[in-house]
Design a protein around this motif. Structure first.
Motif, short mmCIF file in Angstrom:
data_model
loop_
_atom_site.label_atom_id
_atom_site.label_comp_id
_atom_site.label_asym_id
_atom_site.label_seq_id
_atom_site.Cartn_x
_atom_site.Cartn_y
_atom_site.Cartn_z
N ASP A 1 -17.58 74.04 23.32
CA ASP A 1 -16.38 74.97 24.68
C ASP A 1 -15.59 75.50 24.94
OD1 ASP A 1 -17.70 72.61 26.20
OD2 ASP A 1 -16.06 71.45 25.86
N LEU A 2 -14.86 76.22 23.76
CA LEU A 2 -13.81 76.94 23.27
C LEU A 2 -14.87 78.56 23.25
CD1 LEU A 2 -11.33 75.29 20.82
CD2 LEU A 2 -11.12 75.92 23.31
N LEU A 3 -15.88 78.28 22.91
CA LEU A 3 -16.79 78.93 22.82
C LEU A 3 -16.32 79.93 24.21
CD1 LEU A 3 -19.09 78.74 19.57
CD2 LEU A 3 -16.58 80.47 20.05
N ARG A 4 -17.32 79.16 24.79
CA ARG A 4 -18.23 79.61 26.49
C ARG A 4 -16.57 79.90 27.24
NH1 ARG A 4 -21.55 75.88 30.72
NH2 ARG A 4 -21.53 77.44 32.03
N PHE A 5 -15.60 78.86 26.70
CA PHE A 5 -14.24 80.20 27.57
C PHE A 5 -13.74 81.05 27.20
CE2 PHE A 5 -9.98 80.69 25.42
CZ PHE A 5 -9.35 80.74 26.67
N GLY A 6 -14.56 81.40 25.99
CA GLY A 6 -13.77 83.21 25.00
C GLY A 6 -15.14 83.87 25.92
N GLN B 1 -20.92 85.96 20.93
CA GLN B 1 -21.13 84.82 20.67
C GLN B 1 -21.55 85.20 19.10
OE1 GLN B 1 -20.26 82.45 22.58
NE2 GLN B 1 -21.42 80.55 21.91
N ALA B 2 -22.18 85.41 19.18
CA ALA B 2 -23.26 85.65 17.19
C ALA B 2 -22.64 85.49 16.61
CB ALA B 2 -24.55 86.53 17.55
N ALA C 1 -11.56 83.20 15.05
CA ALA C 1 -12.58 82.73 15.24
C ALA C 1 -13.24 83.63 17.02
CB ALA C 1 -14.11 82.30 15.15
N LEU C 2 -12.41 83.03 17.83
CA LEU C 2 -11.86 83.36 19.71
C LEU C 2 -11.39 84.40 19.29
CD1 LEU C 2 -10.31 80.21 21.16
CD2 LEU C 2 -13.12 80.86 20.77
N ALA C 3 -10.48 84.87 18.71
CA ALA C 3 -9.76 86.29 19.08
C ALA C 3 -11.02 87.13 18.30
CB ALA C 3 -8.46 85.80 17.61
#
Lengths: 312, 315
Positions: B112-117, B126-127, B158-160
């Motif tokens: 979810d957090l990756l999708r948020f980003g 994403q990769a 990772a998000l940043a």
């Protein structure tokens, strides 16, 4: 951004939706027999003919009142629902993000702060108004027969019509603003609750009776659809009797061995009423709603201004 | 890409260092207290910059100002050529930020957090994010709130990094990590710098660990910049002079940063190149920790306890 909105607030939205759906279902199921009886047992006819005090109608009305008259007793508790909706969603706008530090995550992505705020406000305020409006619509429908008989201006103004969604919007804005200032969800919710109660009580006690100049009359026009503000006795010269003078009248009547009504009649004393006529109900609803929407808008502008200035 | 760095000094063909961050007289006041005062910095790109200072020195305030989370009371900021105040998607997308205690939406899964980003950014790799997370063994289906502190820090990083920012800003990223997680985290960070040439700025109240990974230093104390520069150059510029105990300041030696008196010896931290050492004195190279402590002690309020024993020594 839309996905984020849904993912962040779906739990509250679904919980509130389910709760209100259950409440609405209970109201609808509970109201069906009352509505059927109102239509089929002659109550509606008596009211439509304008003869509620004819012999048959008195009997019909008394039977209906005995059966369903108590149905409205718990409804004023619904007055708290607009706060439950608005406060809950309003405190999730900023207080939760500030409390958990996630505002720093949300506002350093590539979505500008003001866009983030605009999407959140439109969606959350929209949901708040929709939910509170839906419950108010069900409540208004539920009370239809009771209102037709007993009126709704005085006792159920706060839970019917368009005022409840306006209260909910106000609760949302109060919770959002207190969340921004206090930066923690629970204290923000508590502070918003106190402010909500204070403003609601203040407006309904001091402002609402004066939205339009009330009517004062010496004729007895007692009508349950009117909102009676004040009543008393007036003598032939137009002087409103004080409490002491009324007492003196009552004592004099007793000393003269007359019943009070006859004594007052013989002395030219009549009853006066100050009231808001029942046909002003919707005007008053709109005025009250406008007040709460305006205060809500002012609070939200304050919140947006602080977010824009980054004064955190 | 060069003009985005906002240096205007790269006519000589990219040899001259470009500027990642430039601030002028930057100040921030909270009600009556100044958290940051007259902070003027010019920080080069493609460096790992350590922002060091004791607790309450103004580190978090400076970092939040740089990423545009709060507005300055006075002064100007330019970060990779943009003013953080502009708050445009373009400016926001150039800077990655990991706040103190690496806040995450605790009820979101990692996926979810990756999708948020992804949904809140212009550029999103994403990769890269998924690879980094699988490298450190964090499953995507787990809720962020159930991860350990070290894992949360890795997710936040990772998000940043998936934003592919030009500048990566991290506030106390090591504070809540155990030594092993700390090492792992720094490795991830260094890998990113080596791959993408990202400029990294991170704050720390501890000086250990920094020497290995950082090449540029900002020392902040009581809201003011006490020292800034390339770490190797700073270490080369400073010497520790050790000699017989003397009372009071040494007038013969210029640029004394700090003097300490032991039972028999006096140690001075001096900023000087090719200093002639007086007879009886030794000159030692200085470590980063000693350098930082020396500057912090210089700015500390002198205490009675420290000056007492000196006055007892006959001169």
């Amino acid at each position: 951004m839309i996905w984020l909105m849904w993912r962040q607030h779906r739990a509250e939205a679904v919980a509130l939706g389910l709760f209100l759906a259950a409440l609405g279902t209970i109201l609808v199921i509970g109201a069906l027999p009352m509505h059927a009886s109102f239509r089929n047992d002659g109550v509606a006819d008596c009211l439509a003919r304008g003869t509620p005090f004819s012999d048959t109608c008195v009997e019909v009305m008394a039977r209906f009142g005995g059966e369903y008259g108590g149905r409205g007793a718990l409804l004023p508790l619904l007055g708290i629902i607009p706060f439950a909706i608005g406060g809950f969603l309003g405190s999730s706008l900023l207080a939760r993000e500030l409390e958990a530090g996630t505002w720093q995550l949300a506002w350093t992505q590539a979505v500008p702060r003001m866009r983030w705020l605009a999407v959140k406000l439109v969606t959350l305020v929209g949901v708040t108004i929709a939910l509170a409006g839906a419950l108010a619509a069900v409540t208004t429908w539920y009370r239809g027969p009771l209102d037709a008989i007993g009126g709704r201006f005085e006792s159920t103004f706060d839970i019917e019509g368009v005022a409840p969604p306006a209260y909910a919007a106000f609760a949302f804005a109060t919770a959002a603003a207190s969340g921004l200032l206090l930066r923690r969800s629970l204290p923000a919710l508590a502070a918003a609750f106190v402010a909500f109660l204070a403003v609601r009580a203040g407006v309904s006690i001091w402002a609402r009776p004066n939205y339009q100049r009330p009517v004062t009359t010496n004729q007895d026009v007692s009508n349950p659809h009117d909102w009676l503000l004040d009543t008393g006795l007036v003598d032939g010269s137009g002087h409103h009797l004080t409490f002491a003078e009324e007492n003196a009248m009552a004592n004099a009547a007793r000393n003269a061995n007359m019943d009070l009504t006859g004594y007052l009649d013989s002395h030219g004393v009549a009853r006066w009423d100050t009231y808001q006529p029942g046909d002003r109900f919707w005007t008053f609803q709109l005025i009250e709603s406008a007040i709460f929407v305006a205060v809500a808008a002012a609070l939200i502008v304050m919140v947006a201004w602080r977010v824009r200035r980054r004064a955190l | 890409m060069t003009q985005l760095m906002g240096s205007g000094r790269n006519e000589s063909g990219g040899v001259v260092e470009q500027t990642a961050i430039r601030t002028a007289q930057l100040s921030k006041r909270y009600r009556r207290t100044w958290a940051l005062r007259d902070c003027s910095l010019e920080l080069p790109t493609r460096r790992v910059i350590a922002l060091v200072g004791p607790n309450g020195a103004g580190k978090t305030t400076l970092l939040r100002l740089l990423v545009g989370l709060i507005a300055p009371t006075e002064g100007q900021i330019a970060v990779v050529g943009h003013s953080p105040a502009s708050n445009t998607p373009e400016a926001l997308s150039r800077v990655g930020f990991v706040a103190q205690d690496h806040p995450l939406y605790r009820r979101f899964t990692v996926a979810d957090l990756l999708r948020f980003g992804r949904s809140c950014n212009i550029r999103w790799d994403q990769a890269l994010a998924e690879r980094r997370l699988s490298d450190v063994g964090i499953p995507l289906h787990q809720k962020a709130g159930t991860l350990s502190g070290g894992q949360q820090a890795q997710v936040a990083l990772a998000l940043a990094m998936a934003k592919r920012p030009h500048l990566l800003v991290l506030d106390e990223p090591l504070a809540s990590l155990d030594p092993l997680a700390c090492r792992e985290f720094l490795q991830t960070l260094m890998g990113a710098v080596a791959e993408d040439g990202t400029t990294v700025l991170f704050s720390s109240h501890a000086v250990t660990e920094l020497e290995r990974v950082c090449d540029y230093l900002i020392l902040l104390n009581r809201g003011r910049v006490a020292l800034t520069g390339d770490i190797d150059a700073l270490l080369g510029d400073h010497r520790l002079l050790v000699g017989p105990r003397v009372a009071g300041p040494h007038r013969d030696v210029p640029n004394v940063i700090e003097t300490r008196h032991g039972d028999r010896q006096t140690t001075m931290l001096v900023r000087a190149n090719g200093l002639e050492v007086a007879p009886g004195w030794e000159s030692h190279p200085v470590g980063l920790a000693e350098l930082v402590l020396g500057y912090l002690r210089r700015d500390a309020v002198p205490t009675v306890a420290r000056s007492e024993p000196i006055s007892q020594v006959p001169s």
